[in-house]
Design an enzyme around this catalytic site. Sequence first.
Site, PDB file in Angstrom:
ATOM      1  N   GLY A   1      -5.011  21.475  13.118  1.00 36.77           N
ATOM      2  CA  GLY A   1      -5.820  20.324  12.726  1.00 36.77           C
ATOM      3  C   GLY A   1      -4.938  19.265  12.115  1.00 36.77           C
ATOM      4  N   HIS A   2      -4.966  18.076  12.660  1.00 36.36           N
ATOM      5  CA  HIS A   2      -4.178  16.992  12.096  1.00 36.36           C
ATOM      6  C   HIS A   2      -5.133  15.941  11.585  1.00 36.36           C
ATOM      7  CE1 HIS A   2      -0.550  18.534  13.962  1.00 36.36           C
ATOM      8  NE2 HIS A   2      -1.246  18.668  15.054  1.00 36.36           N
TER       9      HIS A   2
ATOM     10  N   GLN B   1       0.885  24.351  13.441  1.00 30.42           N
ATOM     11  CA  GLN B   1       1.067  25.490  12.505  1.00 30.42           C
ATOM     12  C   GLN B   1       2.410  25.340  11.774  1.00 30.42           C
ATOM     13  OE1 GLN B   1       0.040  26.641  16.005  1.00 30.42           O
ATOM     14  NE2 GLN B   1      -1.925  26.003  15.223  1.00 30.42           N
TER      15      GLN B   1
HETATM   16  P1  IMP Z   1      -4.804  31.869  15.374  1.00 29.44           P
HETATM   17  O1  IMP Z   1      -3.736  30.861  15.570  1.00 29.44           O
HETATM   18  O2  IMP Z   1      -6.196  31.283  15.475  1.00 29.44           O
HETATM   19  O3  IMP Z   1      -4.624  33.070  16.257  1.00 29.44           O
HETATM   20  O4  IMP Z   1      -4.682  32.410  13.863  1.00 29.44           O
HETATM   21  C1  IMP Z   1      -3.566  33.193  13.441  1.00 29.44           C
HETATM   22  C2  IMP Z   1      -3.148  32.831  12.024  1.00 29.44           C
HETATM   23  O5  IMP Z   1      -2.619  31.513  12.012  1.00 29.44           O
HETATM   24  C3  IMP Z   1      -4.283  32.821  10.999  1.00 29.44           C
HETATM   25  O6  IMP Z   1      -3.763  33.225   9.748  1.00 29.44           O
HETATM   26  C4  IMP Z   1      -4.682  31.356  10.929  1.00 29.44           C
HETATM   27  O7  IMP Z   1      -5.300  31.040   9.704  1.00 29.44           O
HETATM   28  C5  IMP Z   1      -3.328  30.704  11.067  1.00 29.44           C
HETATM   29  N1  IMP Z   1      -3.397  29.342  11.620  1.00 29.44           N
HETATM   30  C6  IMP Z   1      -3.602  28.983  12.893  1.00 29.44           C
HETATM   31  N2  IMP Z   1      -3.564  27.653  13.026  1.00 29.44           N
HETATM   32  C7  IMP Z   1      -3.293  27.152  11.808  1.00 29.44           C
HETATM   33  C8  IMP Z   1      -3.068  25.824  11.307  1.00 29.44           C
HETATM   34  O8  IMP Z   1      -3.097  24.811  12.017  1.00 29.44           O
HETATM   35  N3  IMP Z   1      -2.808  25.727   9.980  1.00 29.44           N
HETATM   36  C9  IMP Z   1      -2.716  26.805   9.177  1.00 29.44           C
HETATM   37  N4  IMP Z   1      -2.905  28.049   9.602  1.00 29.44           N
HETATM   38  C10 IMP Z   1      -3.181  28.233  10.914  1.00 29.44           C
END
Ligand code: IMP
Length: 425
Positions: A40-41, A223
């Site tokens: 999310g940006h 991420q």
């Molecule tokens: P997934 O990417 O939905 O598979 O989630 C895997 C892990 O990455 C989880 O701990 C999420 O909360 C974290 N995560 C995924 N995308 C983001 C991001 O944009 N910001 C922070 N954490 C993220």
Amino acid sequence: MPTTVLIGAQWGDEGKGKVTDHLSESADVVVRYQGGNNAGHTIIVDGERFALTLIPSGVLYPQVTPVIGNGCVIDPSVLVAEMAELDSRGIDPTRLRISANAHVIMPYHRKLDAVMERFLGQQQIGTTKRGIGPAYMDKFSRHGIRVQDLFDPKILRQKLEIALKDKNRVLTKVYNSLPMDLEPIIEEYLGYAESLKDYVADTSLLLWEAQQAGKNIIFEGAQGTLLDIDHGTYPFVTSSNPTAGGATTGSGIGPNTIDRIVGVAKAYITRVGTGPFPTELHDETGAQMVELGGEFGTVTGRRRRCGWLDLVALRYAVRVNGLTELAMTKLDILSHFETLRVGVAYDSLGERFDNFPRQQRILYNCHPVYEELPGWNTDISEVRSFDGLPKEAKEYIAYVEQAIGIPVRMIGVGPSRDATVMRKS
Ligand code: IMP
């Protein structure tokens, strides 16, 4: 003109959107190379808030070609909706270019993400439930559907028949869930193909040509380093490579074409989802950081865990990404604290660690060793030059630079686009 990679140096949510947005002012191409709509940006322009999850933030500048590279996983329902939203707010989304080799998130990926997490119970990763992990699992098991498959109805049907047979077995027999029907999925996805057909391109070639023409290219990581599938706190990570190396495999450019690698880190640190977090604060200070920093996720709205800046983890990010400089965001949030702490090492099972431990067991058991620095207790949100910052804030920055060995070139002092202190190279 340089090729710049911009990455998250912590657990994501570092405020990369704002930094990319800054760099995009002079960019020609802005590229996403991994992840999907789990990112999310948030960008605030003239008081208007834009929350993008899949389209690169550079889309807000009319001269920029936004690119979604082959390393991404695309949920077309989200992409089409995001393009329509931009269009309705006067931003032309038709400059977007999408790699034909990017993988597609299917409805069964979203469903599997949810049931797999439920199945894990206490051990769950805390995913965004957007189907990211299951889509990458299919990519690597070579059962994935790629963007190009959407344009060949026969192939799409063939691939989906095979995939669904397998997924329905897993959904019903392993997770005690309902099976999914083929026809509505085919119909829905052929509809997306129609909406997206003008934007699909050979994006590796597009980038090569842009580099040959001396264009300014920004790679926008999603991420963060500590969520990297290889270098993060596995298994509490995402399923792609947010680290700088991912920019090459996720877009089809050569590593020797990268000139500059910018890491983005908050002046403190946050994490969503489960997993180890050495400097996490469970006290009033942590709660204050959540409130002052508005630490709730853009995508899922989840409350972020907060803690003091972790220099062990930041040094690690410098190393595994080859960072050439740092952008530090949200320094203004620290204005509210009398005394600041920074984690400089870990104590774990009777041993001191100056480097990020390679074993999860050590990371789980570690206690940070803190240094204390004086706070500045002054509002800095209107400051626009480094010299204009209070002495203690400058000392905080200098301390971080010394500890990580690279310069801090950009400092965020507030949420809006202009609330930034730039320092000369
Ligand atoms: P997934 O990417 O939905 O598979 O989630 C895997 C892990 O990455 C989880 O701990 C999420 O909360 C974290 N995560 C995924 N995308 C983001 C991001 O944009 N910001 C922070 N954490 C993220």
